[in-house]
Motif scaffolding. Structure first.
Motif, mmCIF file in Angstrom:
data_model
loop_
_atom_site.group_PDB
_atom_site.id
_atom_site.type_symbol
_atom_site.label_atom_id
_atom_site.label_comp_id
_atom_site.label_asym_id
_atom_site.label_seq_id
_atom_site.Cartn_x
_atom_site.Cartn_y
_atom_site.Cartn_z
ATOM 1 N N ASN A 191 0.831 -1.209 0.000
ATOM 2 C CA ASN A 191 0.000 0.000 0.000
ATOM 3 C C ASN A 191 0.863 1.256 0.000
ATOM 4 O O ASN A 191 1.972 1.278 0.514
ATOM 5 C CB ASN A 191 -0.995 0.010 1.156
ATOM 6 C CG ASN A 191 -0.331 -0.133 2.509
ATOM 7 O OD1 ASN A 191 0.877 0.009 2.632
ATOM 8 N ND2 ASN A 191 -1.111 -0.409 3.529
ATOM 9 N N ARG A 192 0.323 2.305 -0.599
ATOM 10 C CA ARG A 192 1.086 3.541 -0.801
ATOM 11 C C ARG A 192 0.258 4.733 -0.350
ATOM 12 O O ARG A 192 -0.944 4.800 -0.589
ATOM 13 C CB ARG A 192 1.436 3.735 -2.279
ATOM 14 C CG ARG A 192 2.111 2.565 -2.964
ATOM 15 C CD ARG A 192 2.487 2.951 -4.384
ATOM 16 N NE ARG A 192 2.911 1.800 -5.167
ATOM 17 C CZ ARG A 192 2.156 1.195 -6.063
ATOM 18 N NH1 ARG A 192 0.914 1.641 -6.283
ATOM 19 N NH2 ARG A 192 2.608 0.166 -6.743
ATOM 20 N N PHE A 215 -2.394 5.293 -5.586
ATOM 21 C CA PHE A 215 -2.310 5.504 -4.144
ATOM 22 C C PHE A 215 -3.565 5.049 -3.412
ATOM 23 O O PHE A 215 -4.688 5.266 -3.878
ATOM 24 C CB PHE A 215 -2.036 6.987 -3.862
ATOM 25 C CG PHE A 215 -0.811 7.494 -4.563
ATOM 26 C CD1 PHE A 215 0.444 7.089 -4.161
ATOM 27 C CD2 PHE A 215 -0.921 8.364 -5.647
ATOM 28 C CE1 PHE A 215 1.582 7.541 -4.818
ATOM 29 C CE2 PHE A 215 0.203 8.825 -6.304
ATOM 30 C CZ PHE A 215 1.466 8.407 -5.894
ATOM 31 N N ASP A 216 -3.329 4.457 -2.249
ATOM 32 C CA ASP A 216 -4.437 4.085 -1.384
ATOM 33 C C ASP A 216 -4.998 5.293 -0.653
ATOM 34 O O ASP A 216 -6.187 5.345 -0.346
ATOM 35 C CB ASP A 216 -3.970 3.032 -0.365
ATOM 36 C CG ASP A 216 -3.492 1.756 -1.036
ATOM 37 O OD1 ASP A 216 -4.336 0.891 -1.311
ATOM 38 O OD2 ASP A 216 -2.283 1.653 -1.322
ATOM 39 N N VAL A 227 5.164 8.293 -0.812
ATOM 40 C CA VAL A 227 5.501 9.122 -1.970
ATOM 41 C C VAL A 227 5.086 10.555 -1.656
ATOM 42 O O VAL A 227 3.935 10.810 -1.303
ATOM 43 C CB VAL A 227 4.775 8.638 -3.240
ATOM 44 C CG1 VAL A 227 5.136 9.526 -4.433
ATOM 45 C CG2 VAL A 227 5.106 7.178 -3.539
ATOM 46 N N ASP A 228 6.027 11.468 -1.774
ATOM 47 C CA ASP A 228 5.712 12.882 -1.602
ATOM 48 C C ASP A 228 5.894 13.587 -2.935
ATOM 49 O O ASP A 228 6.920 13.413 -3.607
ATOM 50 C CB ASP A 228 6.629 13.531 -0.560
ATOM 51 C CG ASP A 228 6.281 15.001 -0.354
ATOM 52 O OD1 ASP A 228 5.302 15.271 0.355
ATOM 53 O OD2 ASP A 228 6.988 15.858 -0.915
ATOM 54 N N ILE A 234 10.373 9.268 -2.869
ATOM 55 C CA ILE A 234 9.776 7.980 -2.506
ATOM 56 C C ILE A 234 10.654 7.304 -1.453
ATOM 57 O O ILE A 234 11.887 7.301 -1.579
ATOM 58 C CB ILE A 234 9.630 7.047 -3.728
ATOM 59 C CG1 ILE A 234 8.937 7.769 -4.893
ATOM 60 C CG2 ILE A 234 8.845 5.781 -3.350
ATOM 61 C CD1 ILE A 234 8.855 6.941 -6.167
ATOM 62 N N TRP A 235 10.013 6.716 -0.434
ATOM 63 C CA TRP A 235 10.720 5.966 0.604
ATOM 64 C C TRP A 235 10.010 4.640 0.887
ATOM 65 O O TRP A 235 8.791 4.541 0.729
ATOM 66 C CB TRP A 235 10.724 6.714 1.942
ATOM 67 C CG TRP A 235 11.489 7.980 2.014
ATOM 68 C CD1 TRP A 235 12.782 8.159 2.422
ATOM 69 C CD2 TRP A 235 10.996 9.296 1.734
ATOM 70 N NE1 TRP A 235 13.119 9.477 2.394
ATOM 71 C CE2 TRP A 235 12.041 10.208 1.977
ATOM 72 C CE3 TRP A 235 9.761 9.783 1.289
ATOM 73 C CZ2 TRP A 235 11.904 11.572 1.796
ATOM 74 C CZ3 TRP A 235 9.617 11.140 1.094
ATOM 75 C CH2 TRP A 235 10.670 12.024 1.353
#
Length: 235
Positions: free
Chosen positions: A2-3, A43-44, A104-105, A185-186
């Motif tokens: 999940n993101r 994205f969730d 993700v930013d 992204i991390w």
């Protein structure tokens, strides 16, 4: 897997007043990043962090899942961005009772990215199992080995990275890039321990210059506006 996608947008801006709400192609600037994230289907959860009530309301109007009020100490001119992203993710995880695998930013002031940039950078990152995080950049216009200079304490100038060997061709030196603040992204395990966007396993997603302008000044805004109008849409 999940993101979460975070979009962090302070209310105050010295370079461009109220830039996150400034109209671009008929929408507030921040709306373009929100709509890119939504239309990507990647994205969730999409969350906006801000200290500004108007930005938070506009974000709700454009369909984000969560708005997170940023604490004052994370919203000053000198506050680094990473703690604000960490705060946003922690608050959403508490509200949703979930832990995100991928964070993700995307920056509201770098709206020229495409949905394909989002898809390709996430695919690149998730396929590199040993990578801790990903940043985006564009090939630098000035090489630190040839024509990027810095001033020394004695007032004289020198190349930023003078070469020991007599290399005369730009093609023979390492590639250099300008960070464009577009996508970060991390993986979760690295994200909450990070104190910098650079780790010992940071990878790079390269974007062309025409999609890499970050709005920090009125000139930046005019350039972004021109390129956006040429494209006709940012979503």
């Amino acid at each position: 897997m999940n993101r979460i996608c975070t979009i962090c947008a302070r209310g105050g801006s010295k370079g461009v007043k109220n830039k996150n709400l400034r109209e671009l192609l008929g929408k507030p600037l921040i709306a373009h990043s929100i709509l890119q994230a939504k239309k990507s289907g990647l994205f969730d959860v999409i969350a906006v962090s801000s200290d500004d009530e108007q930005i938070l309301q506009v974000s709700l109007d454009y369909g984000v899942d969560y708005i997170i009020k940023r604490p004052e100490e994370l919203a000053s001119d000198i506050a680094p961005k990473l703690p604000a992203i960490q705060h946003c993710v922690m608050q959403v995880e508490k509200l949703k009772n979930i832990e995100f695998d991928i964070i993700v930013d995307i920056d509201a002031t770098s709206p020229l990215r495409t949905i394909e940039d989002l898809k390709n950078s996430i695919e690149m990152f998730e396929s590199h199992k040993d990578a801790k995080n990903l940043i985006t950049a564009t090939p630098s216009r000035r090489s630190p080995y040839f024509n990027l200079i810095e001033e020394k304490q004695d007032g004289y100038v020198t190349l930023s990275k003078p070469l020991k060997n007599n290399i005369v061709r730009r093609q023979d030196v390492p590639n250099s890039y300008d960070m464009n603040a577009s996508i970060y992204i991390w993986r979760r395990e690295e994200f909450f321990n990070a104190n910098s966007v650079f780790t010992n396993r940071t990878i790079l997603y390269v974007m062309p210059e025409e999609r890499s302008f970050d709005i920090d000044s009125e000139l930046d805004f005019e350039i972004v506006k021109m390129l956006a109008e040429k494209r006709g849409t940012l979503e």
